[in-house]
Design a protein around this motif. Structure first.
Motif, PDB file in Angstrom:
ATOM      1  N   ALA A 128       0.827  -1.212   0.000  1.00  0.00           N
ATOM      2  CA  ALA A 128       0.000   0.000   0.000  1.00  0.00           C
ATOM      3  C   ALA A 128       0.859   1.259   0.000  1.00  0.00           C
ATOM      4  O   ALA A 128       0.554   2.226  -0.722  1.00  0.00           O
ATOM      5  CB  ALA A 128      -0.935  -0.006   1.207  1.00  0.00           C
ATOM      6  N   ILE A 159      -7.011  -2.437  -1.814  1.00  0.00           N
ATOM      7  CA  ILE A 159      -5.803  -1.908  -1.162  1.00  0.00           C
ATOM      8  C   ILE A 159      -5.224  -0.774  -2.000  1.00  0.00           C
ATOM      9  O   ILE A 159      -4.833   0.272  -1.464  1.00  0.00           O
ATOM     10  CB  ILE A 159      -4.780  -3.028  -0.908  1.00  0.00           C
ATOM     11  CG1 ILE A 159      -5.315  -3.971   0.182  1.00  0.00           C
ATOM     12  CG2 ILE A 159      -3.411  -2.462  -0.525  1.00  0.00           C
ATOM     13  CD1 ILE A 159      -4.583  -5.290   0.287  1.00  0.00           C
ATOM     14  N   ALA A 163      -4.842   3.136  -0.938  1.00  0.00           N
ATOM     15  CA  ALA A 163      -3.594   3.884  -1.105  1.00  0.00           C
ATOM     16  C   ALA A 163      -3.859   5.206  -1.824  1.00  0.00           C
ATOM     17  O   ALA A 163      -3.286   6.250  -1.470  1.00  0.00           O
ATOM     18  CB  ALA A 163      -2.571   3.045  -1.873  1.00  0.00           C
TER      19      ALA A 163
END
Length: 192
Positions: A128, A159, A163
């Motif tokens: 991430a 994920i 991010a």
């Protein structure tokens, strides 16, 4: 009293909000289960359009993510720490603590990801952070490591999404010069 940020923007006071904005402020407190409207939302309220877009986005993220809230929070915390965003780091640390993430894990997120366990969490956080800070450097091996840890393609996409959300939140907080909410500072002091 009107609070002016370093950006010259005012925090829209809860008592000043009327109509749709007042309703949205009340909804934020209910959805986040907190007794105040965060400074981020009070700053964005300077632009009703930006506020509506961001709140709809955040609300949808909260309602539809298949990732556990604790994993979302620790991803956001790890990225805010790497991007040196005081506002987002404070909020996400508080969220992690509220959700029961232990001291050793929180210290590892800040000091040395190699000390974070289990390895699955370590791999997720490393991925991430790389996705947020250096997305072009992600390799097939990075994705494969997550798959070896048992993550599905759905989880990997979420994920990456988290991010990107972290990068957006950090940019908004830092560019708008949003002060850490005093309530968050107090709650963190009590939880450490």
């Amino acid at each position: 009293m009107v609070h002016i940020l370093k950006s010259g923007l005012a925090l829209v006071g809860e008592g000043e909000a009327t109509g749709e904005m007042a309703e949205a402020f009340a909804e934020i407190k209910r959805a986040l289960q907190i007794p105040f409207v965060p400074n981020s939302m009070r700053t964005l309220a300077n632009s009703p359009a930006a506020f509506k877009i961001y709140w709809a986005f955040l609300r949808a993220s909260l309602e539809h993510s298949s990732l556990p809230q604790s994993l979302q929070s620790i991803i956001l915390y790890a990225i805010a720490e790497r991007r040196d965003c005081e506002y987002c780091s404070s909020w996400n640390e508080l969220s992690c603590r509220t959700l029961g993430i232990d001291e050793q894990t929180l210290a590892g997120v800040v000091e040395d990801l190699g000390n974070v366990s289990p390895e699955r969490l370590q791999a997720i956080l490393q991925f991430a952070i790389k996705a947020s800070l250096y997305p072009k450097e992600l390799s097939a091996e990075d994705y494969q490591r997550l798959r070896e840890e048992g993550l599905s393609d759905e989880e990997i996409v979420e994920i990456v999404f988290m991010a990107a959300v972290a990068a957006m939140n950090d940019t908004l907080a830092d560019a708008l010069k949003i002060d850490v909410d005093p309530q968050v500072t107090r709650m963190l002091a009590h939880s450490r």
